[in-house]
Motif scaffolding. Structure first.
Motif, PDB file in Angstrom:
ATOM      1  N   LEU B  74       0.802  -1.224   0.000  1.00 58.79           N
ATOM      2  CA  LEU B  74       0.000   0.000   0.000  1.00 58.79           C
ATOM      3  C   LEU B  74       0.836   1.276   0.000  1.00 58.79           C
ATOM      4  O   LEU B  74       0.316   2.346  -0.296  1.00 58.79           O
ATOM      5  CB  LEU B  74      -0.954   0.006   1.203  1.00 58.79           C
ATOM      6  CG  LEU B  74      -2.054  -1.056   1.168  1.00 58.79           C
ATOM      7  CD1 LEU B  74      -2.909  -0.980   2.410  1.00 58.79           C
ATOM      8  CD2 LEU B  74      -2.933  -0.895  -0.076  1.00 58.79           C
ATOM      9  N   THR B  75       2.123   1.192   0.388  1.00 61.63           N
ATOM     10  CA  THR B  75       2.880   2.441   0.530  1.00 61.63           C
ATOM     11  C   THR B  75       4.017   2.591  -0.474  1.00 61.63           C
ATOM     12  O   THR B  75       4.410   3.709  -0.790  1.00 61.63           O
ATOM     13  CB  THR B  75       3.469   2.559   1.946  1.00 61.63           C
ATOM     14  OG1 THR B  75       4.220   1.379   2.218  1.00 61.63           O
ATOM     15  CG2 THR B  75       2.377   2.728   2.984  1.00 61.63           C
ATOM     16  N   THR B  77       6.008   3.240  -3.683  1.00 60.57           N
ATOM     17  CA  THR B  77       5.547   4.068  -4.801  1.00 60.57           C
ATOM     18  C   THR B  77       6.008   3.527  -6.156  1.00 60.57           C
ATOM     19  O   THR B  77       5.902   4.211  -7.166  1.00 60.57           O
ATOM     20  CB  THR B  77       6.048   5.516  -4.655  1.00 60.57           C
ATOM     21  OG1 THR B  77       7.461   5.479  -4.489  1.00 60.57           O
ATOM     22  CG2 THR B  77       5.393   6.202  -3.479  1.00 60.57           C
ATOM     23  N   TRP B  79       5.905   0.086  -8.856  1.00 63.12           N
ATOM     24  CA  TRP B  79       5.282  -1.199  -9.169  1.00 63.12           C
ATOM     25  C   TRP B  79       6.078  -1.816 -10.304  1.00 63.12           C
ATOM     26  O   TRP B  79       5.892  -1.466 -11.462  1.00 63.12           O
ATOM     27  CB  TRP B  79       3.817  -0.986  -9.565  1.00 63.12           C
ATOM     28  CG  TRP B  79       3.105  -2.238  -9.961  1.00 63.12           C
ATOM     29  CD1 TRP B  79       2.873  -2.663 -11.246  1.00 63.12           C
ATOM     30  CD2 TRP B  79       2.542  -3.223  -9.102  1.00 63.12           C
ATOM     31  NE1 TRP B  79       2.198  -3.857 -11.226  1.00 63.12           N
ATOM     32  CE2 TRP B  79       1.977  -4.228  -9.922  1.00 63.12           C
ATOM     33  CE3 TRP B  79       2.457  -3.378  -7.715  1.00 63.12           C
ATOM     34  CZ2 TRP B  79       1.339  -5.352  -9.400  1.00 63.12           C
ATOM     35  CZ3 TRP B  79       1.821  -4.488  -7.206  1.00 63.12           C
ATOM     36  CH2 TRP B  79       1.267  -5.467  -8.043  1.00 63.12           C
ATOM     37  N   GLY B  89       4.495  -1.865  -5.054  1.00 58.93           N
ATOM     38  CA  GLY B  89       3.628  -0.819  -4.516  1.00 58.93           C
ATOM     39  C   GLY B  89       2.482  -0.581  -5.488  1.00 58.93           C
ATOM     40  O   GLY B  89       2.707  -0.204  -6.633  1.00 58.93           O
ATOM     41  N   LEU B  91       0.283   1.683  -5.482  1.00 63.30           N
ATOM     42  CA  LEU B  91      -0.124   3.093  -5.634  1.00 63.30           C
ATOM     43  C   LEU B  91      -0.098   3.639  -7.068  1.00 63.30           C
ATOM     44  O   LEU B  91      -1.065   4.281  -7.487  1.00 63.30           O
ATOM     45  CB  LEU B  91       0.737   3.981  -4.728  1.00 63.30           C
ATOM     46  CG  LEU B  91       0.235   4.119  -3.291  1.00 63.30           C
ATOM     47  CD1 LEU B  91       1.144   5.071  -2.509  1.00 63.30           C
ATOM     48  CD2 LEU B  91      -1.189   4.640  -3.256  1.00 63.30           C
ATOM     49  N   MET B  95      -3.368   5.055  -8.824  1.00 63.68           N
ATOM     50  CA  MET B  95      -3.422   6.441  -9.278  1.00 63.68           C
ATOM     51  C   MET B  95      -3.816   6.512 -10.750  1.00 63.68           C
ATOM     52  O   MET B  95      -4.652   7.333 -11.130  1.00 63.68           O
ATOM     53  CB  MET B  95      -2.052   7.094  -9.052  1.00 63.68           C
ATOM     54  CG  MET B  95      -2.082   8.581  -9.180  1.00 63.68           C
ATOM     55  SD  MET B  95      -3.293   9.334  -8.083  1.00 63.68           S
ATOM     56  CE  MET B  95      -2.248   9.733  -6.706  1.00 63.68           C
ATOM     57  N   LEU B 255       3.387   7.139 -11.179  1.00 61.63           N
ATOM     58  CA  LEU B 255       2.662   7.784 -10.083  1.00 61.63           C
ATOM     59  C   LEU B 255       2.529   9.270 -10.370  1.00 61.63           C
ATOM     60  O   LEU B 255       3.400  10.062 -10.027  1.00 61.63           O
ATOM     61  CB  LEU B 255       3.389   7.542  -8.756  1.00 61.63           C
ATOM     62  CG  LEU B 255       2.662   8.002  -7.500  1.00 61.63           C
ATOM     63  CD1 LEU B 255       1.350   7.280  -7.322  1.00 61.63           C
ATOM     64  CD2 LEU B 255       3.530   7.793  -6.268  1.00 61.63           C
ATOM     65  N   THR B 294      -7.457  -5.637  -5.451  1.00 64.38           N
ATOM     66  CA  THR B 294      -7.552  -4.189  -5.262  1.00 64.38           C
ATOM     67  C   THR B 294      -8.672  -3.603  -6.111  1.00 64.38           C
ATOM     68  O   THR B 294      -9.491  -2.810  -5.634  1.00 64.38           O
ATOM     69  CB  THR B 294      -6.216  -3.517  -5.657  1.00 64.38           C
ATOM     70  OG1 THR B 294      -5.152  -4.306  -5.135  1.00 64.38           O
ATOM     71  CG2 THR B 294      -6.135  -2.118  -5.137  1.00 64.38           C
TER      72      THR B 294
END
Lengths: 302, 317
Positions: B74-75, B77, B79, B89, B91, B95, B255, B294
């Motif tokens: 989850l944290t 930044t 992938w 990650g 995120l 996003m 991101l 997710t």
């Protein structure tokens, strides 16, 4: 102080302006649809000839065709329709004609509403984990057909229920008064009368299934297939074979996706031509459904 | 219900004593029982599908979460599950999904609402009967065709307006997705607004309200639960949409909240991985199920919200 006529004139003006905005907003959709059609036709129409429909994909864009793709789509749709239609109609009949209000029926109803909101790619993941790796059905036509069948099941269930709900209660009571069992009422009366509505839902559902790409990519449909599934008809006994079900396959939207993702402009033209074929098929299916719905509404007045 | 008068038999016919007997044959009774069970099995199968989805998503992503902590998932930044130096990650993918969804909603919600108000409150019946099904064709177009349109028509068009726009960008994917979901918003909202009883409108007119005021201040609020449900459906469609973003928004996790950039969404990532040949049980294979969980949770939140909205603000007339 503003006089009454000014107030009226102003609100009339605002009404007029809103009508203009409303027409423009509606036109936005239409114009996009038109632009889409024109864009695809401009790029793809030149490629649409007999050879395009009867050739396999190829490294040479001008020789490539969609034979394996449309045959694949047809085979997958046969599996999908023959699974989803009986299952969906049966579930619809049960929920509408048999089920009593209970917590269990409530769960089924909420569940169907929720299934309609699940993204199609999630169905693909489920099929990958369950059909491909648990049941060992392979990256095959049967897996694809079942996946799409599950995907369109909620649409068929909802359409069946709506069609049944439109039949007045008196029809059922008349049948029971003649001593018909519940099933006889359903089979001889309710199903024939709701056939039009159910058919409309089935057509819409199948047109949706024909265009689905993501769940089939997820279960591992190949993008390059230069063979046809084995024929279901054989010259010698037993004359037919179901081995086509286990064949690897590709379908029209995946073939199109494959060609769009390539950098060469020539393949994009092939993609456009495939898109045109897809559009013609899905839009005409929808047109049939619209006409059918309209005719049912006009003809049947209970 | 009308009571059927007893006019059985013509008056001239001589009266015979008729014994009423249930004449259902064994066969038809057996058939009735068999069919009842078959139909019940079919209805239950829809629940099995949900169970199947939940079971597969959980069992296939559990091994992933044994190797990657939820905190990192989850944290972090980055992938990059398929790289030599993997980062897990979610995120950037979340996003990408949110940005494309937001762009789509900025198109679909206002346009769809205006269309719904126009069709329900202003358009003549004949116009509405034609426009509504034609508009619904927008959601019948296969999404892969929209992807083509976004990549090879809308993006070049936008590039003329915005020089320097990359070939893959979230803006054009989002815009096209927005057009695609207009019918979801407009059709359902229009149904909800037309279900508002005429009395309310007449009340507003009697108070001297104009058509527009009536539509915005009376009909729209009265139909809010249905309209809200339509918005929610549009949102979950946009979150789950795959092919448009996979084709036109790019494949690199990125991101950023800038829609003119390229970025992969959750669904685009799943497609990208599945196109390659991943061995069953590898971390790459498991990562698509983690991404799927997710995505499922994101749409589930909105579905539950929609359900609650319908129940909470349901007005019964």
């Amino acid at each position: 102080m503003t006089s009454l006529t000014t107030i009226i004139r102003r609100s009339r003006l605002r009404d007029q302006m809103f009508i203009i905005v409303g027409v423009l907003a509606t036109l936005l959709g239409m114009i996009t649809l038109l632009a889409l059609l024109l864009d695809l036709s401009r790029d793809g129409f030149g490629r649409l000839h007999w050879g395009f429909l009867t050739s396999f994909p190829s490294r040479h864009p001008e020789k490539a065709g969609i034979l394996s793709a449309w045959v694949g789509t047809l085979c997958v749709m046969v599996v999908t329709a023959s699974t989803a239609v009986p299952l969906g109609v049966a579930a619809g009949i049960y929920l509408e004609e048999y089920a009593r209000r209970s917590w269990f029926t409530e769960i089924i109803e909420i569940n169907i509403a929720n299934l309609a909101g699940v993204p199609s790619i999630i169905y693909g993941l489920m099929a990958l984990g369950l059909f491909v790796y648990q049941f060992n059905l392979g990256h095959s036509i049967q897996t694809a057909g079942l996946t799409l069948a599950i995907l369109i099941l909620p649409i068929i269930i909802v359409a069946t229920r709506e069609a049944l709900r439109a039949i007045p209660q008196e029809i059922r009571e008349a049948a029971y008064a003649q001593g018909a069992t519940r099933w006889q009422t359903v089979w001889f009366h309710l199903l024939p009368y709701s056939m039009g509505g159910i058919a409309t839902g089935v057509i819409i559902a199948l047109s949706r299934a024909i265009g689905e790409t993501a769940p089939l990519i997820t279960i591992g449909a190949l993008t390059y297939i230069a063979f046809l599934p084995p024929s279901p008809v054989h010259p010698e006994s037993p004359y037919n074979s179901m081995s086509w079900l286990r064949s690897e396959f590709t379908v029209l939207p995946i073939q199109m996706f494959n060609w769009v993702s390539r950098p060469q402009k020539e393949f994009h033209l092939n993609a456009a031509a495939t898109g045109l074929v897809l559009l013609v098929v899905t839009l005409s299916l929808n047109a049939v459904a619209i006409v059918l719905r309209y005719r049912i509404r006009r003809r049947i007045k209970w | 219900m009308s009571v059927i008068p007893h006019t059985l038999g013509s008056p001239e016919a001589p009266h015979k004593s008729v014994t009423l007997r249930v004449t259902r044959s064994w066969g038809s009774r057996l058939m009735d029982v068999i069919m009842r069970w078959l139909l019940r099995v079919a209805a239950v199968s829809s629940v099995l599908i949900t169970l199947g989805i939940v079971t597969v998503l959980i069992t296939e992503s559990l091994p992933f979460f044994k190797q990657v902590s939820i905190g990192e998932f989850l944290t972090d930044t980055h992938w990059t599950p398929l790289f030599a130096n993997p980062h897990y990650g979610i995120l950037p993918l979340v996003m990408g999904t949110l940005v494309t969804t937001l762009v789509a909603l900025l198109v679909a919600l206002p346009v769809g609402t205006v269309v719904a108000i126009y069709l329900s409150e202003y358009a003549p019946v004949a116009v509405r009967e034609i426009l509504k099904p034609v508009l619904e064709l927008l959601s019948a177009v296969p999404t892969v065709v929209y992807g083509y349109f976004a990549l090879l028509f809308v993006t070049p068009l936008l590039q003329r307006l915005m020089p320097g726009l990359p070939g893959f960008n979230m803006l054009s994917a989002g815009l096209v997705m927005g057009i695609m979901i207009i019918p979801y918003v407009s059709s359902l909202s229009e149904d909800a607004m037309r279900a508002v009883p005429m009395l309310l409108r007449e009340g507003a007119y009697a108070m001297g309200a104009s058509r527009l005021t009536t539509a915005l201040r009376v009909v729209y609020p009265a139909a809010l639960s249905g309209i809200g449900a339509a918005y929610i459906l549009a949102i979950s469609r946009a979150i789950g949409e795959t092919m448009i973003v996979a084709i036109a928004a790019g494949q690199q996790p990125n991101l950023t909240i800038d829609p003119t950039q390229q970025a992969a969404t959750i669904s685009a990532f799943i497609v990208q991985v599945c196109l390659g040949d991943l061995p069953h049980g590898s971390i790459g294979y498991q990562s698509i199920f983690a991404a799927g969980v997710t995505l499922m949770l994101m749409t589930l939140v909105f579905n539950i919200l929609g359900h609650w909205l319908r129940k909470r603000y349901r007005q019964v007339y």
